[in-house]
Design a protein around this motif. Structure first.
Motif, PDB file in Angstrom:
ATOM      1  N   ASP A   1      55.137 -19.077  15.659  1.00 51.20           N
ATOM      2  CA  ASP A   1      54.053 -19.948  16.028  1.00 51.20           C
ATOM      3  C   ASP A   1      53.909 -20.160  17.724  1.00 51.20           C
ATOM      4  N   LYS A   2      55.167 -20.076  18.438  1.00 52.14           N
ATOM      5  CA  LYS A   2      55.385 -20.090  19.737  1.00 52.14           C
ATOM      6  C   LYS A   2      54.763 -18.917  20.482  1.00 52.14           C
TER       7      LYS A   2
ATOM      8  N   ARG B   1      51.944 -17.607  19.257  1.00 54.72           N
ATOM      9  CA  ARG B   1      50.640 -18.042  19.057  1.00 54.72           C
ATOM     10  C   ARG B   1      50.075 -18.949  19.904  1.00 54.72           C
ATOM     11  N   ASP B   2      51.066 -20.244  20.179  1.00 56.05           N
ATOM     12  CA  ASP B   2      50.545 -21.407  21.065  1.00 56.05           C
ATOM     13  C   ASP B   2      50.680 -21.013  22.342  1.00 56.05           C
ATOM     14  N   ASP B   3      51.671 -20.201  22.610  1.00 53.68           N
ATOM     15  CA  ASP B   3      51.607 -20.017  24.534  1.00 53.68           C
ATOM     16  C   ASP B   3      50.584 -18.812  24.670  1.00 53.68           C
TER      17      ASP B   3
ATOM     18  N   ARG C   1      47.559 -18.825  23.223  1.00 48.37           N
ATOM     19  CA  ARG C   1      46.491 -19.714  23.491  1.00 48.37           C
ATOM     20  C   ARG C   1      46.682 -20.453  24.630  1.00 48.37           C
ATOM     21  N   ARG C   2      47.564 -21.052  25.211  1.00 52.21           N
ATOM     22  CA  ARG C   2      47.514 -21.988  26.122  1.00 52.21           C
ATOM     23  C   ARG C   2      47.237 -21.005  27.466  1.00 52.21           C
TER      24      ARG C   2
ATOM     25  N   GLU D   1      45.218 -30.493  16.831  1.00 55.48           N
ATOM     26  CA  GLU D   1      45.168 -29.830  17.965  1.00 55.48           C
ATOM     27  C   GLU D   1      45.277 -28.239  17.813  1.00 55.48           C
ATOM     28  N   ASN D   2      44.502 -27.603  18.189  1.00 57.47           N
ATOM     29  CA  ASN D   2      44.317 -26.027  17.893  1.00 57.47           C
ATOM     30  C   ASN D   2      44.345 -25.200  18.924  1.00 57.47           C
ATOM     31  N   LEU D   3      44.634 -26.104  20.291  1.00 58.18           N
ATOM     32  CA  LEU D   3      44.833 -25.107  21.423  1.00 58.18           C
ATOM     33  C   LEU D   3      43.462 -24.286  21.575  1.00 58.18           C
TER      34      LEU D   3
END
Length: 681
Positions: A394-395, A397-399, A401-402, A471-473
């Motif tokens: 998930d890191k 995924r999140d990075d 997206r960010r 929070e979906n970024l």
């Protein structure tokens, strides 16, 4: 003994269940606390109880009986009696017909009914309300061949029912089934994507959560099982044979099958839930309980399976062996996997069950994927499982997206994710990444919705938009509702292409959620588990064919570049036998990024240049312009080589690279004619 199984090993000989033998059927169940167990035999339609027979105690909690004259296909269920004290984990009630936890086939799907949750003495016999197990005469095991899928490939996450419900080429009677996955139109699509394995969201029989029927909704995902081995008749009318044939057809096309299995909880839910199977047999053994006597809820679903209990561990291992030996699957994804490794409330990567899975002669060489988090204590375990487990990251995924959302200072994080997340997985001397890189999955917004909705829209779920992550970024690239606006449509298409290109540019294993390659939308719903309808059904007719073609090209590019599927961590040094480094991180000018550039909050541009893109030791460059402004990029030149687009007809860097774009360039050796042209300017 089928090929691939060690000599002398009996891969699937469970002690429990209803197993057809010569002259009859042996019925066996386990309970350490029941005072009496019966097997109820039903007619061929499963509607009328013909007889009820006492099971005999065989010691160590085993209750069994051989019934002569019965044959495979007999419909049956168990009943149990004993103390009734739910606050102590004792739910014995002879009026509750219990589905065999070892059932490999059931005669109908589960359907929620309030009477299934009635307390002892308050309800009626539940036999008309629950499926009947069908006594098995298991087919000859398939050859246990090495998995087709290897780390570094593409996993394609498939919700079986939603995937083909609207596919125009699939016969209507076959839509929404496992058999539909073997249709030539589906196989062709998977091959164009370069799919190494399809990961089937749960196909074992599940039940709706009790709050869904009053809302007119039903569970569309299947993450609410009752028993672990029986396939849901809605997804596979042909049962195990249907799964087996589909696996064989996909394997012939070079595509493996991974099953997403849920061993962390069951649909019996909390103290208000239905009594269907393990709860009625021995809830205190099959489920975890808190010190105050309440059901533990490390899953957020109402109960937690006791994966540290030997009888549960044996059942889970038998389930895995069953699907390998009788369906030929490549491997498994484990939902909320820390629960499988929690011992006395704490996660242990060397827990008995995880150790047994890794060391099992049949299961140990399969593809094993952990979802490394749940909601209990010691819950977040990304990077802490042991090889060969891969892990959802998930890191990553999140990075990613960010970065594409435009957050400040994300270049360094993006580079780390592209390179295999060594900060997470380079532990205890491990030299290769175990990351499963993904941008979108079943749980959360679709890839298309990430760039179209800043906030979730779960109103259709009937919970007033309170469910799902807040929070979906995600970001709204344009104004919602202006789908006809050409500028907004183009901006969203550019962002979708950029996200897909980033995924295909990432080192190691990647995962694509079915339909994201052609812009599937759930209209902003980020928790569509209860939407067995057009919200989740893939719209094949209305798919974005331009985006789909872009994804096909990305897949072809990735297949031609071994450096991308390599799982080894990058070092910045030349590998053995090469003169060029395995990676260089460059600015748009072609110069290595310095410390200032790495940490500049407004930097949104990056070049990842990988060595060893082909047998000639050529380099591959992923040119990333995350800015909204166009920019000229320059790549380092090498004598005797030239840079060209990685795929024919693709954009290159001879012109300014547009904003929100990823371009792939490959270094090629100059031929004589090209070298002469180069010398002449």
């Amino acid at each position: 003994m089928p090929p691939g199984i060690p000599a002398g090993y009996r891969p699937y000989q469970p002690r429990f269940g209803g197993i057809a033998r010569q002259g009859g059927i042996r019925f066996a169940a386990w309970s350490s606390a029941a005072s009496r167990l019966w097997v109820s035999i039903f007619d061929e339609q499963g509607n009328r109880e013909i007889e009820r027979l006492d099971l005999m105690r065989e010691g160590e909690g085993v209750h069994a009986l051989f019934v002569a004259g019965l044959a495979a296909g007999t419909r049956y269920g168990f009943r149990a009696d004993g103390d009734y004290a739910p606050e102590q984990g004792l739910w014995f009630d002879p009026d509750k017909l219990l589905v065999d936890p070892y059932a490999v086939e059931i005669d109908r799907s589960y359907a929620y009914d309030d009477r299934l949750a009635a307390r002892r003495g308050e309800g009626t016999d539940t036999a008309p309300l629950v499926p009947k197990a069908i006594a098995a005469d298991l087919p000859k095991p398939v050859p246990v061949l090495p998995p087709l899928f290897q780390p570094g490939g593409l996993i394609y996450e498939v919700p079986v029912r939603a995937f083909t419900m609207l596919h125009p080429d699939i016969p209507k009677r076959q839509r929404g089934t496992i058999a539909a996955l073997a249709h030539p139109a589906i196989v062709e699509h998977l091959k164009k994507l370069g799919v190494g394995a399809v990961e089937l969201m749960p196909v074992t029989a599940s039940i709706d959560e009790r709050h869904l029927p009053p809302l007119g909704l039903r569970n569309a995902w299947g993450y609410n099982p009752v028993t672990f081995m029986a396939i849901d008749p809605r997804l596979a009318p042909g049962g195990l044979k249907e799964l087996r044939q589909t696996v064989a057809t996909l394997r012939e096309a070079g595509i493996g099958v991974i099953l997403d299995l849920v061993f962390n909880h069951t649909g019996e839910s909390d103290r208000l839930g239905p009594t269907l199977s393990m709860r009625g047999l021995d809830s205190s053994a099959y489920y975890q309980y808190a010190p105050d006597g309440r059901l533990a809820n490390d899953t957020g679903t109402g109960n937690t399976v006791a994966c540290d209990h030997p009888i549960v561990q044996g059942m889970i291992l038998d389930t895995l062996r069953h699907f390998v030996c009788h369906a030929g699957v490549d491997g498994f994804r484990f939902d909320l996997a820390p629960i499988l490794g929690r011992v006395e409330g704490r996660f242990d990567a060397a827990a008995p069950l995880l150790k047994a899975i890794r060391g099992d002669p049949v299961v140990g060489d399969r593809v094993l994927i952990a979802e490394p988090w749940d909601v209990g204590p010691d819950a977040y375990q990304l990077g802490n499982f042991l090889p060969p487990f891969l892990e959802w990251n998930d890191k990553y995924r999140d990075d990613v997206r960010r970065f594409w959302r435009g957050d400040r200072g994300m270049v360094g994080a993006l580079a780390t994710r592209l390179a295999g997340s060594s900060d997470v997985f380079a532990k205890a001397g491990q030299g290769a990444s175990r990351s499963v890189n993904f941008i979108a999955a079943h749980d959360g917004m679709t890839l298309a919705d990430i760039v179209a909705y800043e906030h979730k829209h779960n109103e259709a779920n009937g919970e007033h938009n309170r469910d799902g992550h807040n929070e979906n970024l995600s970001w709204n690239n344009g104004v919602e509702g202006e789908a006809g606006d050409a500028a907004v449509a183009k901006a969203r298409l550019d962002d979708r292409r950029a996200l897909l290109a980033t995924l295909f540019a990432s080192r190691g294993t990647i995962m694509l959620a079915a339909g994201d390659e052609f812009g599937r939308t759930q209209n902003g719903n980020n928790n569509a588990y209860a939407q067995d309808n057009e919200i989740t059904w893939l719209d094949w007719t209305g798919r974005d064919q331009a985006l789909e073609q872009c994804t096909f090209l990305l897949a072809a590019m990735r297949r031609s570049a071994p450096a991308l599927s390599d799982t080894r961590f990058l070092t910045g040094q030349p590998p053995a036998g090469s003169e060029i480094s395995d990676v260089a991180w460059l600015s748009e000018t072609g110069e290595p990024l310095d410390e200032t550039a790495w940490h500049h909050p407004e930097r949104h541009r990056l070049v990842m240049m990988l060595g060893g893109a082909d047998d000639e030791d050529c380099r591959l460059a992923a040119v990333i312009n995350g800015d909204r402004r166009k920019c000229m990029f320059t790549l380092p030149a090498r004598e005797g080589f030239f840079w060209s687009p990685a795929t024919a007809g693709a954009a290159d860097i001879s012109q300014p690279v547009p904003g929100r774009t990823v371009i792939f360039m490959v270094e090629r050796k100059m031929g004589r004619a090209h070298a002469e042209e180069n010398r002449n300017g």
